[in-house]
Each structure stands twice: as C-alpha cells, then as structure tokens.
Design a protein around this motif. Sequence first.
Motif, PDB file in Angstrom:
ATOM      1  N   THR A 148       0.839  -1.208   0.000  1.00  0.00           N
ATOM      2  CA  THR A 148       0.000   0.000   0.000  1.00  0.00           C
ATOM      3  C   THR A 148       0.870   1.252   0.000  1.00  0.00           C
ATOM      4  O   THR A 148       0.666   2.173  -0.803  1.00  0.00           O
ATOM      5  CB  THR A 148      -0.920   0.008   1.237  1.00  0.00           C
ATOM      6  N   ILE A 149       1.847   1.291   0.890  1.00  0.00           N
ATOM      7  CA  ILE A 149       2.734   2.449   1.007  1.00  0.00           C
ATOM      8  C   ILE A 149       3.638   2.563  -0.232  1.00  0.00           C
ATOM      9  O   ILE A 149       3.902   3.666  -0.732  1.00  0.00           O
ATOM     10  CB  ILE A 149       3.585   2.365   2.289  1.00  0.00           C
ATOM     11  N   GLU A 150       4.072   1.424  -0.721  1.00  0.00           N
ATOM     12  CA  GLU A 150       4.922   1.398  -1.918  1.00  0.00           C
ATOM     13  C   GLU A 150       4.204   2.020  -3.114  1.00  0.00           C
ATOM     14  O   GLU A 150       4.796   2.761  -3.910  1.00  0.00           O
ATOM     15  CB  GLU A 150       5.302  -0.051  -2.225  1.00  0.00           C
ATOM     16  N   LYS A 151       2.914   1.742  -3.233  1.00  0.00           N
ATOM     17  CA  LYS A 151       2.125   2.228  -4.373  1.00  0.00           C
ATOM     18  C   LYS A 151       1.703   3.684  -4.200  1.00  0.00           C
ATOM     19  O   LYS A 151       1.818   4.500  -5.131  1.00  0.00           O
ATOM     20  CB  LYS A 151       0.887   1.340  -4.546  1.00  0.00           C
ATOM     21  N   TYR A 152       1.215   4.039  -3.005  1.00  0.00           N
ATOM     22  CA  TYR A 152       0.591   5.355  -2.839  1.00  0.00           C
ATOM     23  C   TYR A 152       1.323   6.289  -1.872  1.00  0.00           C
ATOM     24  O   TYR A 152       0.998   7.472  -1.787  1.00  0.00           O
ATOM     25  CB  TYR A 152      -0.861   5.189  -2.395  1.00  0.00           C
ATOM     26  N   GLY A 153       2.256   5.750  -1.088  1.00  0.00           N
ATOM     27  CA  GLY A 153       3.052   6.606  -0.220  1.00  0.00           C
ATOM     28  C   GLY A 153       2.370   7.107   1.028  1.00  0.00           C
ATOM     29  O   GLY A 153       2.954   7.881   1.795  1.00  0.00           O
ATOM     30  N   GLN A 154       1.154   6.662   1.274  1.00  0.00           N
ATOM     31  CA  GLN A 154       0.410   7.100   2.455  1.00  0.00           C
ATOM     32  C   GLN A 154      -0.721   6.123   2.745  1.00  0.00           C
ATOM     33  O   GLN A 154      -1.058   5.268   1.931  1.00  0.00           O
ATOM     34  CB  GLN A 154      -0.185   8.496   2.245  1.00  0.00           C
ATOM     35  N   LEU A 155      -1.315   6.273   3.922  1.00  0.00           N
ATOM     36  CA  LEU A 155      -2.480   5.489   4.306  1.00  0.00           C
ATOM     37  C   LEU A 155      -3.318   6.323   5.265  1.00  0.00           C
ATOM     38  O   LEU A 155      -2.823   6.795   6.279  1.00  0.00           O
ATOM     39  CB  LEU A 155      -2.057   4.176   4.973  1.00  0.00           C
ATOM     40  N   ASP A 156      -4.577   6.527   4.913  1.00  0.00           N
ATOM     41  CA  ASP A 156      -5.457   7.395   5.693  1.00  0.00           C
ATOM     42  C   ASP A 156      -6.646   6.661   6.314  1.00  0.00           C
ATOM     43  O   ASP A 156      -7.171   7.082   7.340  1.00  0.00           O
ATOM     44  CB  ASP A 156      -6.005   8.513   4.801  1.00  0.00           C
ATOM     45  N   ILE A 157      -7.054   5.571   5.680  1.00  0.00           N
ATOM     46  CA  ILE A 157      -8.267   4.867   6.111  1.00  0.00           C
ATOM     47  C   ILE A 157      -8.009   3.364   6.104  1.00  0.00           C
ATOM     48  O   ILE A 157      -7.519   2.812   5.116  1.00  0.00           O
ATOM     49  CB  ILE A 157      -9.458   5.176   5.173  1.00  0.00           C
ATOM     50  N   LEU A 158      -8.345   2.714   7.203  1.00  0.00           N
ATOM     51  CA  LEU A 158      -8.274   1.254   7.289  1.00  0.00           C
ATOM     52  C   LEU A 158      -9.662   0.718   7.587  1.00  0.00           C
ATOM     53  O   LEU A 158     -10.306   1.146   8.549  1.00  0.00           O
ATOM     54  CB  LEU A 158      -7.310   0.823   8.398  1.00  0.00           C
ATOM     55  N   VAL A 159     -10.125  -0.208   6.751  1.00  0.00           N
ATOM     56  CA  VAL A 159     -11.407  -0.867   6.985  1.00  0.00           C
ATOM     57  C   VAL A 159     -11.151  -2.351   7.218  1.00  0.00           C
ATOM     58  O   VAL A 159     -10.756  -3.079   6.296  1.00  0.00           O
ATOM     59  CB  VAL A 159     -12.388  -0.682   5.810  1.00  0.00           C
ATOM     60  N   ASN A 160     -11.358  -2.795   8.448  1.00  0.00           N
ATOM     61  CA  ASN A 160     -11.231  -4.213   8.794  1.00  0.00           C
ATOM     62  C   ASN A 160     -12.581  -4.887   8.580  1.00  0.00           C
ATOM     63  O   ASN A 160     -13.445  -4.890   9.458  1.00  0.00           O
ATOM     64  CB  ASN A 160     -10.783  -4.359  10.250  1.00  0.00           C
ATOM     65  N   ASN A 161     -12.742  -5.448   7.383  1.00  0.00           N
ATOM     66  CA  ASN A 161     -14.026  -6.042   7.016  1.00  0.00           C
ATOM     67  C   ASN A 161     -13.977  -7.563   6.899  1.00  0.00           C
ATOM     68  O   ASN A 161     -14.990  -8.238   7.115  1.00  0.00           O
ATOM     69  CB  ASN A 161     -14.493  -5.450   5.684  1.00  0.00           C
ATOM     70  N   ALA A 162     -12.822  -8.122   6.570  1.00  0.00           N
ATOM     71  CA  ALA A 162     -12.719  -9.572   6.368  1.00  0.00           C
ATOM     72  C   ALA A 162     -13.176 -10.326   7.611  1.00  0.00           C
ATOM     73  O   ALA A 162     -12.862  -9.940   8.736  1.00  0.00           O
ATOM     74  CB  ALA A 162     -11.282  -9.950   6.030  1.00  0.00           C
ATOM     75  N   ALA A 163     -13.936 -11.387   7.390  1.00  0.00           N
ATOM     76  CA  ALA A 163     -14.448 -12.176   8.518  1.00  0.00           C
ATOM     77  C   ALA A 163     -14.691 -13.606   8.072  1.00  0.00           C
ATOM     78  O   ALA A 163     -14.788 -13.896   6.877  1.00  0.00           O
ATOM     79  CB  ALA A 163     -15.742 -11.565   9.048  1.00  0.00           C
ATOM     80  N   THR A 164     -14.800 -14.485   9.057  1.00  0.00           N
ATOM     81  CA  THR A 164     -15.119 -15.881   8.756  1.00  0.00           C
ATOM     82  C   THR A 164     -16.096 -16.421   9.788  1.00  0.00           C
ATOM     83  O   THR A 164     -16.126 -15.967  10.937  1.00  0.00           O
ATOM     84  CB  THR A 164     -13.843 -16.754   8.739  1.00  0.00           C
ATOM     85  N   SER A 165     -16.907 -17.362   9.340  1.00  0.00           N
ATOM     86  CA  SER A 165     -17.864 -18.027  10.231  1.00  0.00           C
ATOM     87  C   SER A 165     -18.040 -19.461   9.745  1.00  0.00           C
ATOM     88  O   SER A 165     -19.032 -19.810   9.098  1.00  0.00           O
ATOM     89  CB  SER A 165     -19.210 -17.283  10.209  1.00  0.00           C
ATOM     90  N   PRO A 166     -17.059 -20.315  10.034  1.00  0.00           N
ATOM     91  CA  PRO A 166     -17.023 -21.658   9.445  1.00  0.00           C
ATOM     92  C   PRO A 166     -17.948 -22.686  10.087  1.00  0.00           C
ATOM     93  O   PRO A 166     -18.059 -23.809   9.582  1.00  0.00           O
ATOM     94  CB  PRO A 166     -15.559 -22.063   9.636  1.00  0.00           C
ATOM     95  N   VAL A 167     -18.566 -22.332  11.211  1.00  0.00           N
ATOM     96  CA  VAL A 167     -19.436 -23.305  11.895  1.00  0.00           C
ATOM     97  C   VAL A 167     -20.788 -22.677  12.244  1.00  0.00           C
ATOM     98  O   VAL A 167     -20.903 -21.474  12.430  1.00  0.00           O
ATOM     99  CB  VAL A 167     -18.779 -23.833  13.193  1.00  0.00           C
ATOM    100  N   PHE A 168     -21.799 -23.528  12.318  1.00  0.00           N
ATOM    101  CA  PHE A 168     -23.132 -23.105  12.749  1.00  0.00           C
ATOM    102  C   PHE A 168     -23.668 -24.174  13.691  1.00  0.00           C
ATOM    103  O   PHE A 168     -23.773 -25.339  13.324  1.00  0.00           O
ATOM    104  CB  PHE A 168     -24.071 -22.932  11.545  1.00  0.00           C
ATOM    105  N   GLY A 169     -23.956 -23.787  14.913  1.00  0.00           N
ATOM    106  CA  GLY A 169     -24.447 -24.749  15.887  1.00  0.00           C
ATOM    107  C   GLY A 169     -24.061 -24.350  17.294  1.00  0.00           C
ATOM    108  O   GLY A 169     -23.522 -23.260  17.523  1.00  0.00           O
ATOM    109  N   PRO A 170     -24.319 -25.215  18.268  1.00  0.00           N
ATOM    110  CA  PRO A 170     -24.026 -24.902  19.672  1.00  0.00           C
ATOM    111  C   PRO A 170     -22.541 -24.700  19.926  1.00  0.00           C
ATOM    112  O   PRO A 170     -21.685 -25.306  19.266  1.00  0.00           O
ATOM    113  CB  PRO A 170     -24.538 -26.148  20.417  1.00  0.00           C
ATOM    114  N   VAL A 171     -22.233 -23.851  20.900  1.00  0.00           N
ATOM    115  CA  VAL A 171     -20.847 -23.567  21.254  1.00  0.00           C
ATOM    116  C   VAL A 171     -20.113 -24.841  21.681  1.00  0.00           C
ATOM    117  O   VAL A 171     -18.940 -25.031  21.341  1.00  0.00           O
ATOM    118  CB  VAL A 171     -20.784 -22.496  22.369  1.00  0.00           C
ATOM    119  N   HIS A 172     -20.801 -25.732  22.415  1.00  0.00           N
ATOM    120  CA  HIS A 172     -20.121 -26.926  22.916  1.00  0.00           C
ATOM    121  C   HIS A 172     -19.744 -27.899  21.799  1.00  0.00           C
ATOM    122  O   HIS A 172     -18.987 -28.840  22.021  1.00  0.00           O
ATOM    123  CB  HIS A 172     -20.977 -27.645  23.981  1.00  0.00           C
TER     124      HIS A 172
END
Length: 255
Positions: free
Chosen positions: A82-106
Amino acid sequence: MDLSSLFSLEGKVALITGASKGIGLSIAEIFAAAGAKVVLCSRKQEALDIVAKKLTSKGYEAIGVACNVGNMEELPRLVEKTIEKYGQLDILVNNAATSPVFGPVHETSTEAFDKIMDVNLKAPFELAKLCWPHLRKSANASVINISSIGGVSPEHGLGIYSVSKAALISMTKVLAKEWGEAKIRVNVICPGLIETKFSEPLWANEKIISMVMKKLSIKRVGTADEIGAMALFLASPAAAYTTGSVFTVDGGFTI
C-alpha cells in the motif's frame, strides 16, 4: 456549506480487507467514487484483479493485493504494498471475517475457534498496529471495523462468531481512547442481516428469515451499499468528531 467536500475522500488512501465481494466491495466502490485511492484485499489475486479492473474502468484509482488476513505473516506485505504504491495510508477498513461453523458452542472445535478469532479479531488488531505509523501522519485518519449485531447480542448458532465480534467492538473502543491524541478516529459498524454471499445461509433460509422479519422495524434484508454509505460517513470529514462509536445498521433488529 459545501456538502460535496464534507463527504469527500479526495486525496485519501483506503485499505479495505475482504474487498472482492459483498460489504467490502461496496465500501471500496463508494470510497473510490468519493475520490479515494483504494487498496483491495482478499485471499485470491485473480478475484481482486477483476474488481480493480472494474473500478479503474470507471476512472477510479484501485489496486488489489492478495492476503490471507488469518495468516499474520502476510499482513506486513499488505501494508508495505500500500505504502509502496501510494506513499500514504489514511483509512483502514477491517471487514474480512469468517464463520465456518453453525451450531451450539459446545460443538465448536478448538480449530474453528482459533480460525474465527484469528480472522475476526487478531487480524484487525495486528493490521491496526501495522498501519499505526502511517495513519498518525494523516490529517483525517479513520479506522472502521466491521462487527455484527451478533457482537451486540449473540446470534443463534453463531456463538463464537458473536464472541469475536463483541471483542472487536471492545477493541474499537480501546483504540479510540488510545489513538485520539494521534488524531486517529476508530469506529465500528454492526450490520444486521445483509444480502451477501457470506450471509446467504441465513437470508436464504425460510425459517430463519421468517423469525428475523418479526423483529425488524424495516421489513426487509439490508443491502451492502447501505453499509458502504455508513462507512463513507465514518471515513469522511463529516465524522471528524466521531470516535469510539458503535453504529448498528440493522433495520431496527436490535431495538
């Protein structure tokens, strides 16, 4: 008052994870339309190249950098590119997520627990730290974490996912307190049920959608662009006095 400048991201550089589709893609498109140079991140370079080409064909500035955020060793390269290409960074959006299971915690395995925490919590933590030296140089730095209404109140069948998203809300508040003096704003968006591929097992399930509709004030599933619009507000000068805030975009589900 010039509203066009109030919501402008002209001259800004935004790094967005999970940006090849869904909410991340909508945020990238809206940011680019508002004038930002966007760095798109997801696991597959081929998918990113397609998205970046789509944006540049509209006259926007965008590049794709493949990175599996669940692998902490790959994160430094993402920031370096990012810095190599544009030389700066002003905004970070942490959007990536995963949810590999569905069901009870136990019934959730330790392996699934670790994967959820690595992608949903540890990656935003590590990436924020890597971006810190660059964000502090910005005149209007903004970190936007994408949590979930599950982080406000646990969702059925998504126990550990909800735990990770609750922790992300808490981390947002911690960073907002600590980074305020550096003029870095940190906020979190908690989407409700949004029509994306990620949430298709929920909105495409007749039984689940019927239950959800009973709780909604606005009787429909949300769109990714509606999350993108909230993200634009938080990234822009319009939110210059907003930090440590939790925004639910859920059609009234959590009322």
